[in-house]
Motif scaffolding. Sequence first.
Motif, PDB file in Angstrom:
ATOM      1  N   ALA A  98     -20.176 -56.082  14.068  1.00 24.04           N
ATOM      2  CA  ALA A  98     -19.998 -57.238  14.955  1.00 24.04           C
ATOM      3  C   ALA A  98     -20.022 -58.554  14.173  1.00 24.04           C
ATOM      4  O   ALA A  98     -19.180 -59.443  14.393  1.00 24.04           O
ATOM      5  CB  ALA A  98     -21.078 -57.241  16.030  1.00 24.04           C
ATOM      6  N   GLN A  99     -20.965 -58.678  13.246  1.00 24.01           N
ATOM      7  CA  GLN A  99     -21.054 -59.908  12.452  1.00 24.01           C
ATOM      8  C   GLN A  99     -19.846 -60.064  11.545  1.00 24.01           C
ATOM      9  O   GLN A  99     -19.335 -61.183  11.360  1.00 24.01           O
ATOM     10  CB  GLN A  99     -22.334 -59.917  11.624  1.00 24.01           C
ATOM     11  N   ALA A 100     -19.365 -58.957  10.977  1.00 19.08           N
ATOM     12  CA  ALA A 100     -18.194 -59.027  10.107  1.00 19.08           C
ATOM     13  C   ALA A 100     -16.979 -59.513  10.885  1.00 19.08           C
ATOM     14  O   ALA A 100     -16.213 -60.366  10.401  1.00 19.08           O
ATOM     15  CB  ALA A 100     -17.917 -57.663   9.485  1.00 19.08           C
ATOM     16  N   ARG A 101     -16.784 -58.990  12.063  1.00 18.52           N
ATOM     17  CA  ARG A 101     -15.636 -59.419  12.875  1.00 18.52           C
ATOM     18  C   ARG A 101     -15.766 -60.890  13.270  1.00 18.52           C
ATOM     19  O   ARG A 101     -14.768 -61.631  13.269  1.00 18.52           O
ATOM     20  CB  ARG A 101     -15.481 -58.510  14.096  1.00 18.52           C
TER      21      ARG A 101
ATOM     22  N   ASN B  44     -17.365 -63.213  11.531  1.00 17.75           N
ATOM     23  CA  ASN B  44     -17.114 -63.990  10.314  1.00 17.75           C
ATOM     24  C   ASN B  44     -15.621 -64.100  10.026  1.00 17.75           C
ATOM     25  O   ASN B  44     -15.113 -65.184   9.691  1.00 17.75           O
ATOM     26  CB  ASN B  44     -17.824 -63.352   9.118  1.00 17.75           C
ATOM     27  N   LEU B  45     -14.935 -62.978  10.123  1.00 18.05           N
ATOM     28  CA  LEU B  45     -13.499 -62.959   9.812  1.00 18.05           C
ATOM     29  C   LEU B  45     -12.712 -63.789  10.827  1.00 18.05           C
ATOM     30  O   LEU B  45     -11.794 -64.538  10.449  1.00 18.05           O
ATOM     31  CB  LEU B  45     -12.995 -61.516   9.783  1.00 18.05           C
ATOM     32  N   GLN B  46     -13.054 -63.672  12.081  1.00 12.96           N
ATOM     33  CA  GLN B  46     -12.358 -64.453  13.113  1.00 12.96           C
ATOM     34  C   GLN B  46     -12.594 -65.944  12.914  1.00 12.96           C
ATOM     35  O   GLN B  46     -11.657 -66.751  13.065  1.00 12.96           O
ATOM     36  CB  GLN B  46     -12.831 -64.002  14.493  1.00 12.96           C
ATOM     37  N   GLN B  47     -13.818 -66.316  12.554  1.00 14.74           N
ATOM     38  CA  GLN B  47     -14.117 -67.729  12.299  1.00 14.74           C
ATOM     39  C   GLN B  47     -13.343 -68.242  11.088  1.00 14.74           C
ATOM     40  O   GLN B  47     -12.832 -69.366  11.082  1.00 14.74           O
ATOM     41  CB  GLN B  47     -15.623 -67.905  12.081  1.00 14.74           C
ATOM     42  N   ALA B  48     -13.265 -67.405  10.063  1.00 16.95           N
ATOM     43  CA  ALA B  48     -12.539 -67.802   8.854  1.00 16.95           C
ATOM     44  C   ALA B  48     -11.061 -68.010   9.160  1.00 16.95           C
ATOM     45  O   ALA B  48     -10.442 -68.966   8.666  1.00 16.95           O
ATOM     46  CB  ALA B  48     -12.716 -66.746   7.768  1.00 16.95           C
ATOM     47  N   LEU B  49     -10.491 -67.132   9.959  1.00 15.47           N
ATOM     48  CA  LEU B  49      -9.073 -67.266  10.314  1.00 15.47           C
ATOM     49  C   LEU B  49      -8.834 -68.472  11.220  1.00 15.47           C
ATOM     50  O   LEU B  49      -7.803 -69.146  11.110  1.00 15.47           O
ATOM     51  CB  LEU B  49      -8.583 -65.982  10.994  1.00 15.47           C
ATOM     52  N   ALA B  50      -9.796 -68.746  12.077  1.00 14.42           N
ATOM     53  CA  ALA B  50      -9.645 -69.876  12.993  1.00 14.42           C
ATOM     54  C   ALA B  50      -9.651 -71.214  12.275  1.00 14.42           C
ATOM     55  O   ALA B  50      -9.068 -72.204  12.756  1.00 14.42           O
ATOM     56  CB  ALA B  50     -10.760 -69.841  14.037  1.00 14.42           C
ATOM     57  N   THR B  51     -10.294 -71.238  11.122  1.00 13.02           N
ATOM     58  CA  THR B  51     -10.416 -72.500  10.372  1.00 13.02           C
ATOM     59  C   THR B  51      -9.521 -72.519   9.142  1.00 13.02           C
ATOM     60  O   THR B  51      -9.583 -73.466   8.334  1.00 13.02           O
ATOM     61  CB  THR B  51     -11.867 -72.733   9.938  1.00 13.02           C
ATOM     62  N   ALA B  52      -8.710 -71.476   8.974  1.00 12.95           N
ATOM     63  CA  ALA B  52      -7.847 -71.396   7.773  1.00 12.95           C
ATOM     64  C   ALA B  52      -6.737 -72.451   7.827  1.00 12.95           C
ATOM     65  O   ALA B  52      -6.274 -72.808   8.902  1.00 12.95           O
ATOM     66  CB  ALA B  52      -7.236 -70.004   7.688  1.00 12.95           C
TER      67      ALA B  52
ATOM     68  N   LEU C 262     -18.309 -53.775   0.919  1.00  9.45           N
ATOM     69  CA  LEU C 262     -17.815 -54.707   1.931  1.00  9.45           C
ATOM     70  C   LEU C 262     -18.915 -55.288   2.806  1.00  9.45           C
ATOM     71  O   LEU C 262     -18.630 -55.970   3.796  1.00  9.45           O
ATOM     72  CB  LEU C 262     -16.782 -54.008   2.821  1.00  9.45           C
ATOM     73  N   ALA C 263     -20.164 -55.035   2.456  1.00  3.03           N
ATOM     74  CA  ALA C 263     -21.268 -55.563   3.264  1.00  3.03           C
ATOM     75  C   ALA C 263     -21.223 -57.083   3.361  1.00  3.03           C
ATOM     76  O   ALA C 263     -21.671 -57.662   4.357  1.00  3.03           O
ATOM     77  CB  ALA C 263     -22.610 -55.114   2.680  1.00  3.03           C
ATOM     78  N   ILE C 264     -20.652 -57.726   2.364  1.00  3.45           N
ATOM     79  CA  ILE C 264     -20.565 -59.188   2.364  1.00  3.45           C
ATOM     80  C   ILE C 264     -19.812 -59.706   3.591  1.00  3.45           C
ATOM     81  O   ILE C 264     -20.088 -60.799   4.072  1.00  3.45           O
ATOM     82  CB  ILE C 264     -19.870 -59.678   1.061  1.00  3.45           C
ATOM     83  N   LEU C 265     -18.875 -58.931   4.119  1.00  6.44           N
ATOM     84  CA  LEU C 265     -18.114 -59.382   5.281  1.00  6.44           C
ATOM     85  C   LEU C 265     -19.015 -59.555   6.494  1.00  6.44           C
ATOM     86  O   LEU C 265     -18.733 -60.368   7.379  1.00  6.44           O
ATOM     87  CB  LEU C 265     -16.986 -58.399   5.604  1.00  6.44           C
ATOM     88  N   GLY C 266     -20.106 -58.797   6.545  1.00 10.04           N
ATOM     89  CA  GLY C 266     -21.041 -58.878   7.653  1.00 10.04           C
ATOM     90  C   GLY C 266     -22.290 -59.664   7.325  1.00 10.04           C
ATOM     91  O   GLY C 266     -23.309 -59.540   8.015  1.00 10.04           O
TER      92      GLY C 266
END
Length: 212
Positions: free
Chosen positions: A199-202, A204-212, A141-145
């Motif tokens: 921190a970076q993973a969170r 990234n995920l928040q940005q992805a959800l914000a633009t989904a 799961l390192a890719i998430l960060g």
Amino acid sequence: MQASDAQIFSAAWEHAWRELGLAPATDALPQLLAVHSGSDRHYHGLQHIAECLQWLEQLRAQVAHPAELALALCFHDAIYDPQAKDNERRSADWAQAVLQAAGAKRDAVQRVHALIMATCHFQATQAQPAEDSDWMLDIDLAILGAAPERFAQYQAQIQAEYAWVPAADYAQRRPAVLRIFLQRPAIYHTAAMQTRLEAQARHNLQQALATA
């Protein structure tokens, strides 16, 4: 000169078998390189495995059985069909067959098999030792960060692998998957990876959800 993904894979593969004092069947490496290089492997291919193996090199001193973990990483997406439900088991069984044919000890074979099965992620793992299963999960799961540019590439690669899913369905299902990770108390199991990537993973995920 920067090593190619195939070179990183091959070097880690050979190093792992030397550490174990075993020699795999000569066709095992070419077969793995071939499947990971398939035209359908937009994300679950050589780039992902090479990135995982590079993380293992950084974390090697903290891993109980680094050679076994390296082989588990090499095999963990060997079978990958986005429409199938048994990819992990079939990949683990392939690894088991290669290890057994090479004369690996039973406990080593069982550990590698369990490490691969741990990558189901949403199922409880019985991998032993537990510490190595945590490293396996965190490395996978390192890719998430990853840096935002690489995370964006990853998102596009996953979408390409699921091109068979109607666009409206994908637009609904993908955010649901990302939310599962965000809802965890911690995305990563190990303190080291939490420090480096949480921190970076969170973000990234928040940005992805914000633009989904």
